[in-house]
Write a protein that holds these residues in place. Sequence first.
Motif, PDB file in Angstrom:
ATOM      1  N   GLN A  52       5.192  -8.273  -0.806  1.00  0.00           N
ATOM      2  CA  GLN A  52       3.805  -8.096  -0.427  1.00  0.00           C
ATOM      3  C   GLN A  52       3.586  -6.882   0.477  1.00  0.00           C
ATOM      4  N   ARG A 107       4.869  -6.605   3.438  1.00  0.00           N
ATOM      5  CA  ARG A 107       4.980  -6.992   4.843  1.00  0.00           C
ATOM      6  C   ARG A 107       6.343  -6.560   5.371  1.00  0.00           C
ATOM      7  N   ARG A 130       7.014 -10.120  12.158  1.00  0.00           N
ATOM      8  CA  ARG A 130       6.589  -9.685  10.832  1.00  0.00           C
ATOM      9  C   ARG A 130       5.214  -9.045  10.929  1.00  0.00           C
ATOM     10  N   GLU A 179       1.873  -6.992   8.894  1.00  0.00           N
ATOM     11  CA  GLU A 179       1.118  -6.658   7.697  1.00  0.00           C
ATOM     12  C   GLU A 179       1.126  -5.143   7.509  1.00  0.00           C
ATOM     13  N   PRO A 180       0.764  -4.669   6.321  1.00  0.00           N
ATOM     14  CA  PRO A 180       0.757  -3.217   6.104  1.00  0.00           C
ATOM     15  C   PRO A 180      -0.111  -2.438   7.085  1.00  0.00           C
ATOM     16  N   ASP A 181      -1.130  -3.094   7.670  1.00  0.00           N
ATOM     17  CA  ASP A 181      -1.993  -2.381   8.609  1.00  0.00           C
ATOM     18  C   ASP A 181      -1.450  -2.384  10.034  1.00  0.00           C
ATOM     19  N   THR A 217      -0.816  -5.098  11.957  1.00  0.00           N
ATOM     20  CA  THR A 217      -1.024  -6.352  12.688  1.00  0.00           C
ATOM     21  C   THR A 217       0.180  -7.257  12.444  1.00  0.00           C
ATOM     22  N   GLY A 218       0.609  -7.955  13.487  1.00  0.00           N
ATOM     23  CA  GLY A 218       1.816  -8.744  13.324  1.00  0.00           C
ATOM     24  C   GLY A 218       1.851  -9.973  14.202  1.00  0.00           C
ATOM     25  N   TRP A 255       7.428 -14.111  13.819  1.00  0.00           N
ATOM     26  CA  TRP A 255       7.651 -14.965  12.646  1.00  0.00           C
ATOM     27  C   TRP A 255       8.632 -16.091  12.965  1.00  0.00           C
TER      28      TRP A 255
END
Length: 280
Positions: free
Chosen positions: A111, A113, A131, A133-135, A137-138, A141
């Motif tokens: 995905q 990530r 973990r 996200e592509p933008d 934001t994390g 995890w």
Amino acid sequence: MLTIDNVSVFADGVDHSECVCVHPDGSVWAGGEAGQIYRISTDGKIEQVNTTGGFILGLAFSNDASWLAICDSGKHCVWKLDIATNTLTKFADGADGENFNIPNSVVFDKQGRLYVSESGAFRKVIGKIMRFEPDGTGHIWHHGPFSFANGIALSKNEDHLYIACTWLPGVERVAINPDGSAGKREGFVTMPQTCPDGLAFDDDENLYIACYTPNAIYKANKKQEITLLVDDWEAHTLSNPTNIAFGGENFDELYAANLGRWHISKIDIKTKGMKLNCHK
């Protein structure tokens, strides 16, 4: 078991590199202890393309290979290097209100990530996995705590994340639930009197484990049986091998960073590596 005759110096002239990864075009990328980012052509020519001024640990290409994720323990962050423009920007400096201390290793899932191991501190069992996200934001995890979470690798079907725990010493794995959350945590292999560092899977899902010490790479099969792949008691061709990555024309060569020296090693392993998402 291979012998040291199966190992050669691929590129000489990097600054105590801890990390290595392979671009889909076959070029090998590495980092240096003063923040250097190197691109190495398929014939071993080294070009320094950028620098962060920190200390480079893990590297990974995004799924479309448009950018390189860079762990920097000196600057306590993960950088984003745009490959087309050679522009370096900060991707993340932590998550959920916790800043990175030693962001160590990175891997992208299907995905897009980005999983990042946060080692914590030497001889303290405080490591965790974040973990993003592509933008950018994390979140955290898995809170661990892991005994110096180091190299990480996703299983072939991405149902587990494998974590080299240097002071355990050994490798743990955490199940990835269908909703993407962290599931069951368990030990995978223990490795007394070693310092496991980097991880890579072959296409048959054998796990290769590079050790800062001894100067060796081990192989663990799916039955959790571990054998020695290759060692270098002289510490000349494999000297504190850390990160490892498959590449080569047939994707059957294993590249190793050598934190103890100034070169990247190439191992003629004749076993196809598991392609990462950027290679598919």
